[in-house]
Design a protein around this motif. Sequence first.
Motif, PDB file in Angstrom:
ATOM      1  N   LEU A  56      -0.919   0.311 -27.410  1.00 16.61           N
ATOM      2  CA  LEU A  56      -1.594  -0.018 -26.173  1.00 16.61           C
ATOM      3  C   LEU A  56      -0.613   0.268 -25.202  1.00 16.61           C
ATOM      4  O   LEU A  56      -1.149   0.448 -23.928  1.00 16.61           O
ATOM      5  N   ARG A  57       0.657  -0.281 -25.437  1.00 16.02           N
ATOM      6  CA  ARG A  57       1.556   0.109 -24.241  1.00 16.02           C
ATOM      7  C   ARG A  57       1.811   1.559 -23.868  1.00 16.02           C
ATOM      8  O   ARG A  57       1.733   1.615 -22.496  1.00 16.02           O
ATOM      9  N   ALA A  58       1.899   2.553 -24.392  1.00 17.48           N
ATOM     10  CA  ALA A  58       1.753   4.072 -24.156  1.00 17.48           C
ATOM     11  C   ALA A  58       0.524   4.442 -23.602  1.00 17.48           C
ATOM     12  O   ALA A  58       0.393   5.318 -22.629  1.00 17.48           O
ATOM     13  N   TYR A  59      -0.769   3.813 -24.053  1.00 20.04           N
ATOM     14  CA  TYR A  59      -1.907   4.197 -23.387  1.00 20.04           C
ATOM     15  C   TYR A  59      -2.136   3.698 -22.152  1.00 20.04           C
ATOM     16  O   TYR A  59      -2.571   4.241 -21.055  1.00 20.04           O
ATOM     17  N   LEU A  60      -1.775   2.206 -21.796  1.00 24.41           N
ATOM     18  CA  LEU A  60      -1.610   1.799 -20.519  1.00 24.41           C
ATOM     19  C   LEU A  60      -0.682   2.359 -19.499  1.00 24.41           C
ATOM     20  O   LEU A  60      -1.038   2.621 -18.348  1.00 24.41           O
ATOM     21  N   ALA A  61       0.625   2.943 -19.953  1.00 24.41           N
ATOM     22  CA  ALA A  61       1.332   3.593 -19.169  1.00 24.41           C
ATOM     23  C   ALA A  61       0.579   5.143 -18.851  1.00 24.41           C
ATOM     24  O   ALA A  61       0.636   5.499 -17.552  1.00 24.41           O
ATOM     25  N   GLU A  62      -0.226   5.529 -19.766  1.00 22.61           N
ATOM     26  CA  GLU A  62      -1.166   6.960 -19.380  1.00 22.61           C
ATOM     27  C   GLU A  62      -1.958   6.890 -18.438  1.00 22.61           C
ATOM     28  O   GLU A  62      -2.188   7.642 -17.379  1.00 22.61           O
ATOM     29  N   LEU A  63      -2.593   5.506 -18.631  1.00 23.15           N
ATOM     30  CA  LEU A  63      -3.806   5.027 -17.565  1.00 23.15           C
ATOM     31  C   LEU A  63      -3.130   5.070 -16.220  1.00 23.15           C
ATOM     32  O   LEU A  63      -3.861   5.455 -15.212  1.00 23.15           O
ATOM     33  N   ALA A  64      -1.852   4.420 -16.097  1.00 24.77           N
ATOM     34  CA  ALA A  64      -1.367   4.090 -14.827  1.00 24.77           C
ATOM     35  C   ALA A  64      -1.101   5.514 -14.241  1.00 24.77           C
ATOM     36  O   ALA A  64      -1.249   5.797 -13.053  1.00 24.77           O
ATOM     37  N   ALA A  65      -0.354   6.358 -14.800  1.00 25.21           N
ATOM     38  CA  ALA A  65      -0.044   7.872 -14.281  1.00 25.21           C
ATOM     39  C   ALA A  65      -0.966   8.434 -13.961  1.00 25.21           C
ATOM     40  O   ALA A  65      -1.008   9.163 -13.135  1.00 25.21           O
ATOM     41  N   ALA A  66      -2.316   8.308 -14.738  1.00 19.11           N
ATOM     42  CA  ALA A  66      -3.612   9.283 -14.451  1.00 19.11           C
ATOM     43  C   ALA A  66      -3.994   8.665 -13.067  1.00 19.11           C
ATOM     44  O   ALA A  66      -4.456   9.409 -12.102  1.00 19.11           O
ATOM     45  N   GLN A  67      -3.998   7.436 -12.930  1.00 19.14           N
ATOM     46  CA  GLN A  67      -4.601   6.766 -11.691  1.00 19.14           C
ATOM     47  C   GLN A  67      -3.592   7.237 -10.559  1.00 19.14           C
ATOM     48  O   GLN A  67      -4.163   7.326  -9.508  1.00 19.14           O
ATOM     49  N   GLU A  68      -2.394   7.033 -10.707  1.00 19.54           N
ATOM     50  CA  GLU A  68      -1.404   7.734  -9.754  1.00 19.54           C
ATOM     51  C   GLU A  68      -1.746   8.999  -9.173  1.00 19.54           C
ATOM     52  O   GLU A  68      -1.886   9.300  -8.266  1.00 19.54           O
ATOM     53  N   SER A  69      -1.917   9.960 -10.178  1.00 22.18           N
ATOM     54  CA  SER A  69      -2.183  11.149 -10.077  1.00 22.18           C
ATOM     55  C   SER A  69      -3.708  11.593  -9.242  1.00 22.18           C
ATOM     56  O   SER A  69      -3.539  11.966  -8.267  1.00 22.18           O
ATOM     57  N   GLN A  70      -4.733  10.491  -9.562  1.00 20.54           N
ATOM     58  CA  GLN A  70      -5.863  10.798  -8.905  1.00 20.54           C
ATOM     59  C   GLN A  70      -5.686  10.220  -7.503  1.00 20.54           C
ATOM     60  O   GLN A  70      -6.433  10.824  -6.552  1.00 20.54           O
ATOM     61  N   ALA A  71      -4.976   9.154  -7.277  1.00 15.31           N
ATOM     62  CA  ALA A  71      -4.909   8.748  -6.105  1.00 15.31           C
ATOM     63  C   ALA A  71      -4.089   9.656  -5.211  1.00 15.31           C
ATOM     64  O   ALA A  71      -4.569   9.854  -3.922  1.00 15.31           O
ATOM     65  N   ALA A  72      -2.935  10.260  -5.539  1.00 16.64           N
ATOM     66  CA  ALA A  72      -2.458  11.446  -4.802  1.00 16.64           C
ATOM     67  C   ALA A  72      -3.436  12.646  -4.418  1.00 16.64           C
ATOM     68  O   ALA A  72      -3.414  13.001  -3.273  1.00 16.64           O
ATOM     69  N   LEU A  73      -4.087  12.898  -5.663  1.00 17.67           N
ATOM     70  CA  LEU A  73      -5.079  14.042  -5.309  1.00 17.67           C
ATOM     71  C   LEU A  73      -6.116  13.552  -4.103  1.00 17.67           C
ATOM     72  O   LEU A  73      -6.343  14.429  -3.475  1.00 17.67           O
ATOM     73  N   ALA A  74      -6.451  12.405  -4.112  1.00 21.06           N
ATOM     74  CA  ALA A  74      -7.592  12.158  -3.177  1.00 21.06           C
ATOM     75  C   ALA A  74      -6.992  12.052  -1.742  1.00 21.06           C
ATOM     76  O   ALA A  74      -7.658  12.429  -0.807  1.00 21.06           O
ATOM     77  N   ARG A  75      -5.597  11.465  -1.775  1.00 22.98           N
ATOM     78  CA  ARG A  75      -4.888  11.616  -0.518  1.00 22.98           C
ATOM     79  C   ARG A  75      -4.768  13.174   0.158  1.00 22.98           C
ATOM     80  O   ARG A  75      -4.897  13.258   1.372  1.00 22.98           O
ATOM     81  N   ALA A  76      -4.525  13.911  -0.748  1.00 20.21           N
ATOM     82  CA  ALA A  76      -4.199  15.359  -0.538  1.00 20.21           C
ATOM     83  C   ALA A  76      -5.573  15.910  -0.079  1.00 20.21           C
ATOM     84  O   ALA A  76      -5.647  16.804   1.001  1.00 20.21           O
ATOM     85  N   ALA A  77      -6.572  15.672  -0.799  1.00 22.17           N
ATOM     86  CA  ALA A  77      -7.993  16.294  -0.511  1.00 22.17           C
ATOM     87  C   ALA A  77      -8.286  15.612   0.964  1.00 22.17           C
ATOM     88  O   ALA A  77      -8.899  16.418   1.902  1.00 22.17           O
ATOM     89  N   ARG A  78      -8.035  14.335   1.386  1.00 31.56           N
ATOM     90  CA  ARG A  78      -8.412  13.761   2.638  1.00 31.56           C
ATOM     91  C   ARG A  78      -7.631  14.680   3.619  1.00 31.56           C
ATOM     92  O   ARG A  78      -8.120  14.933   4.698  1.00 31.56           O
ATOM     93  N   ALA A  79      -6.410  14.836   3.370  1.00 37.23           N
ATOM     94  CA  ALA A  79      -5.497  15.635   4.477  1.00 37.23           C
ATOM     95  C   ALA A  79      -5.939  16.810   4.628  1.00 37.23           C
ATOM     96  O   ALA A  79      -5.993  17.206   5.730  1.00 37.23           O
ATOM     97  N   PHE A  80      -6.383  17.706   3.685  1.00 34.72           N
ATOM     98  CA  PHE A  80      -6.725  18.959   3.763  1.00 34.72           C
ATOM     99  C   PHE A  80      -8.075  18.986   4.445  1.00 34.72           C
ATOM    100  O   PHE A  80      -8.224  19.624   5.519  1.00 34.72           O
TER     101      PHE A  80
END
Length: 70
Positions: A28-52
């Motif tokens: 569960l610890r590893a899964y939650l870490a993966e979820l957090a990393a995936a959400q951070e990546s999605q947020a960064a991608l959304a910021r990049a898309a808005r900037a573009f």
Amino acid sequence: MADTTTVEVDTDVHDRLAALAAARGLSLRAYLAELAAAQESQAALARAARAFDEAVVRPGFREGFARDFA
């Protein structure tokens, strides 16, 4: 060992997350870490898309992009 903390969730939520983690062969610890990393990546991608999206409306951007990357 890394610092840890406790997160309280409903038992149902815990059980659902644990089942999802187990299905992927993760703790569960590893899964939650993966979820957090995936959400951070999605947020960064959304910021990049808005900037573009904001950049493409600037005068000359499309032409410069086509010149440099076409």
